[in-house]
Scaffold this motif. Structure first.
Motif, PDB file in Angstrom:
ATOM      1  N   PRO A 102       0.821  -1.220   0.000  1.00 56.22           N
ATOM      2  CA  PRO A 102       0.000   0.000   0.000  1.00 56.22           C
ATOM      3  C   PRO A 102       0.851   1.265   0.000  1.00 56.22           C
ATOM      4  N   LEU A 103       0.392   2.265  -0.729  1.00 57.60           N
ATOM      5  CA  LEU A 103       1.155   3.506  -0.835  1.00 57.60           C
ATOM      6  C   LEU A 103       1.456   4.130   0.524  1.00 57.60           C
ATOM      7  N   SER A 104       0.522   4.027   1.430  1.00 58.21           N
ATOM      8  CA  SER A 104       0.704   4.697   2.725  1.00 58.21           C
ATOM      9  C   SER A 104       1.839   4.093   3.542  1.00 58.21           C
ATOM     10  N   GLU A 105       2.222   2.866   3.238  1.00 58.74           N
ATOM     11  CA  GLU A 105       3.251   2.208   4.041  1.00 58.74           C
ATOM     12  C   GLU A 105       4.583   2.959   3.985  1.00 58.74           C
ATOM     13  N   ALA A 106       4.857   3.606   2.874  1.00 56.84           N
ATOM     14  CA  ALA A 106       6.104   4.369   2.760  1.00 56.84           C
ATOM     15  C   ALA A 106       6.151   5.514   3.762  1.00 56.84           C
ATOM     16  N   TYR A 107       4.979   5.973   4.220  1.00 56.33           N
ATOM     17  CA  TYR A 107       4.921   7.120   5.121  1.00 56.33           C
ATOM     18  C   TYR A 107       4.671   6.710   6.576  1.00 56.33           C
ATOM     19  N   THR A 108       4.361   5.444   6.805  1.00 54.62           N
ATOM     20  CA  THR A 108       4.095   4.981   8.169  1.00 54.62           C
ATOM     21  C   THR A 108       5.180   4.053   8.706  1.00 54.62           C
ATOM     22  N   VAL A 109       5.999   3.514   7.817  1.00 49.60           N
ATOM     23  CA  VAL A 109       6.956   2.490   8.242  1.00 49.60           C
ATOM     24  C   VAL A 109       7.961   3.032   9.253  1.00 49.60           C
ATOM     25  N   ASP A 110       8.322   4.305   9.150  1.00 46.73           N
ATOM     26  CA  ASP A 110       9.280   4.882  10.093  1.00 46.73           C
ATOM     27  C   ASP A 110       8.637   5.264  11.418  1.00 46.73           C
ATOM     28  N   ARG A 111       7.317   5.138  11.511  1.00 45.87           N
ATOM     29  CA  ARG A 111       6.610   5.526  12.721  1.00 45.87           C
ATOM     30  C   ARG A 111       6.431   4.368  13.698  1.00 45.87           C
ATOM     31  N   VAL A 112       6.809   3.164  13.286  1.00 49.40           N
ATOM     32  CA  VAL A 112       6.657   1.999  14.146  1.00 49.40           C
ATOM     33  C   VAL A 112       8.001   1.301  14.284  1.00 49.40           C
ATOM     34  N   SER A 113       8.125   0.482  15.297  1.00 54.08           N
ATOM     35  CA  SER A 113       9.368  -0.242  15.521  1.00 54.08           C
ATOM     36  C   SER A 113       9.531  -1.326  14.453  1.00 54.08           C
ATOM     37  N   PRO A 114      10.763  -1.727  14.149  1.00 56.71           N
ATOM     38  CA  PRO A 114      10.987  -2.763  13.121  1.00 56.71           C
ATOM     39  C   PRO A 114      10.238  -4.060  13.392  1.00 56.71           C
ATOM     40  N   SER A 115      10.047  -4.394  14.659  1.00 61.61           N
ATOM     41  CA  SER A 115       9.353  -5.640  14.986  1.00 61.61           C
ATOM     42  C   SER A 115       7.882  -5.598  14.618  1.00 61.61           C
ATOM     43  N   ARG A 116       7.310  -4.401  14.489  1.00 59.64           N
ATOM     44  CA  ARG A 116       5.882  -4.264  14.171  1.00 59.64           C
ATOM     45  C   ARG A 116       5.610  -4.268  12.667  1.00 59.64           C
ATOM     46  N   ARG A 117       6.629  -4.021  11.863  1.00 55.82           N
ATOM     47  CA  ARG A 117       6.402  -3.791  10.439  1.00 55.82           C
ATOM     48  C   ARG A 117       5.941  -5.030   9.680  1.00 55.82           C
ATOM     49  N   ALA A 118       6.259  -6.199  10.182  1.00 56.92           N
ATOM     50  CA  ALA A 118       5.873  -7.435   9.503  1.00 56.92           C
ATOM     51  C   ALA A 118       4.556  -7.993  10.028  1.00 56.92           C
ATOM     52  N   GLU A 119       3.947  -7.321  10.986  1.00 51.99           N
ATOM     53  CA  GLU A 119       2.708  -7.836  11.568  1.00 51.99           C
ATOM     54  C   GLU A 119       1.515  -7.592  10.642  1.00 51.99           C
ATOM     55  N   PRO A 120       0.548  -8.500  10.631  1.00 54.59           N
ATOM     56  CA  PRO A 120      -0.655  -8.310   9.797  1.00 54.59           C
ATOM     57  C   PRO A 120      -1.417  -7.030  10.125  1.00 54.59           C
ATOM     58  N   ALA A 121      -1.386  -6.606  11.391  1.00 55.12           N
ATOM     59  CA  ALA A 121      -2.112  -5.392  11.781  1.00 55.12           C
ATOM     60  C   ALA A 121      -1.548  -4.164  11.084  1.00 55.12           C
ATOM     61  N   PHE A 122      -0.233  -4.120  10.925  1.00 59.37           N
ATOM     62  CA  PHE A 122       0.392  -2.979  10.246  1.00 59.37           C
ATOM     63  C   PHE A 122      -0.013  -2.944   8.778  1.00 59.37           C
ATOM     64  N   ALA A 123       0.000  -4.108   8.121  1.00 60.46           N
ATOM     65  CA  ALA A 123      -0.425  -4.171   6.724  1.00 60.46           C
ATOM     66  C   ALA A 123      -1.900  -3.808   6.590  1.00 60.46           C
ATOM     67  N   ALA A 124      -2.717  -4.245   7.552  1.00 65.52           N
ATOM     68  CA  ALA A 124      -4.160  -3.992   7.483  1.00 65.52           C
ATOM     69  C   ALA A 124      -4.483  -2.508   7.604  1.00 65.52           C
ATOM     70  N   VAL A 125      -3.833  -1.813   8.546  1.00 68.72           N
ATOM     71  CA  VAL A 125      -4.132  -0.394   8.711  1.00 68.72           C
ATOM     72  C   VAL A 125      -3.659   0.394   7.502  1.00 68.72           C
ATOM     73  N   ASN A 126      -2.572  -0.026   6.893  1.00 71.57           N
ATOM     74  CA  ASN A 126      -2.109   0.660   5.695  1.00 71.57           C
ATOM     75  C   ASN A 126      -3.018   0.405   4.498  1.00 71.57           C
ATOM     76  N   ARG A 127      -3.592  -0.767   4.421  1.00 66.37           N
ATOM     77  CA  ARG A 127      -4.567  -1.015   3.339  1.00 66.37           C
ATOM     78  C   ARG A 127      -5.789  -0.129   3.514  1.00 66.37           C
ATOM     79  N   ARG A 128      -6.239   0.038   4.751  1.00 64.83           N
ATOM     80  CA  ARG A 128      -7.404   0.890   4.985  1.00 64.83           C
ATOM     81  C   ARG A 128      -7.095   2.347   4.675  1.00 64.83           C
ATOM     82  N   ILE A 129      -5.917   2.793   5.081  1.00 68.82           N
ATOM     83  CA  ILE A 129      -5.538   4.184   4.823  1.00 68.82           C
ATOM     84  C   ILE A 129      -5.405   4.441   3.325  1.00 68.82           C
ATOM     85  N   THR A 130      -4.734   3.538   2.622  1.00 71.14           N
ATOM     86  CA  THR A 130      -4.560   3.708   1.171  1.00 71.14           C
ATOM     87  C   THR A 130      -5.892   3.631   0.453  1.00 71.14           C
ATOM     88  N   ALA A 131      -6.765   2.737   0.887  1.00 69.02           N
ATOM     89  CA  ALA A 131      -8.094   2.642   0.280  1.00 69.02           C
ATOM     90  C   ALA A 131      -8.879   3.934   0.494  1.00 69.02           C
TER      91      ALA A 131
END
Length: 230
Positions: A102-131
């Motif tokens: 999702p496009l928004s991930e480029a702008y949110t990835v630096d806002r969370v810890s590296p351990s959170r970036r691979a979690e499904p919740a992170f991908a899900a919130v970015n899909r909602r934001i991009t949508a």
């Protein structure tokens, strides 16, 4: 959300506000937007931010330079259609990214810890934001296109300014709420108990996640087994 997420759409804003009827014309407006897109692409490359928005702007407005030059005497519907089409491209880019990154991930990835970036919740919130961005862009494009059917000063005000601004404001607010809810779920409250009824459950992905509670000893307990301790 990262402020750069909104700075990166400046080429579209620049294209829309430059006078294209009695002023510089479509070609000059597109050239200005394309130059801005090139600057954003270079900045993103320098920052190592993986976002295609700058290149999308450069390609879109580069094509519109040619269209503006080729159009000898534009008709009354020409400019509303051009504005609508440019925003529709942005919507298409957002929708296309949902299947991969999702496009928004480029702008949110630096806002969370590296351990959170691979979690499904992170991908899900970015899909909602991009949508949400995509839906807002579609509505703005439709508003610009509707000006063809109401080419009066009132139509220009409503469809060129009032409705697009209202749509964007609602989208920005909705995105902020989604991102804040995600941060509360992952990081927990900062020294206070979460008692707001609106946070009874936080929709993360397809699950409804219970909020954290504070025990009498002062430690934070996450009911979903996310983490415990203070």
């Amino acid at each position: 959300m990262d402020l750069e997420a909104y700075v990166d759409v400046v080429p579209w804003l620049l294209f829309m506000i430059i006078d294209r009827q009695s002023g510089l014309g479509v070609s000059w407006a597109a050239a200005s937007a394309a130059a801005c897109g090139l600057g954003i692409a270079a900045w993103s490359h320098w920052r190592r931010r993986r976002t295609p928005i700058g290149w999308v702007a450069l390609a879109t407005f580069g094509c519109l330079i040619v269209v503006g030059v080729a159009a000898n005497r534009p008709t009354t519907w020409f400019e509303p259609v051009i504005r609508s089409g440019s925003v529709a491209v942005l919507a298409g880019a957002a929708l296309a990214s949902l299947g991969q990154r999702p496009l928004s991930e480029a702008y949110t990835v630096d806002r969370v810890s590296p351990s959170r970036r691979a979690e499904p919740a992170f991908a899900a919130v970015n899909r909602r934001i991009t949508a949400a961005w995509a839906v807002a862009a579609v509505l703005v494009a439709a508003s610009f296109g509707a000006e063809v059917f109401a080419p009066s000063s009132v139509g220009l005000t409503v469809f060129d300014w009032v409705l697009p601004i209202a749509v964007v404001a609602c989208a920005v607010r909705w995105v902020a709420v989604q991102w804040t809810a995600y941060l509360v779920w992952t990081e927990g409250p900062t020294g206070t108990s979460t008692t707001d009824a609106s946070l009874t459950t936080l929709p993360i992905g397809r699950e409804a996640v219970a909020p954290p509670t504070v025990t009498p000893a002062g430690s934070i307990t996450y009911l979903h087994g996310v983490r415990a301790g203070h």
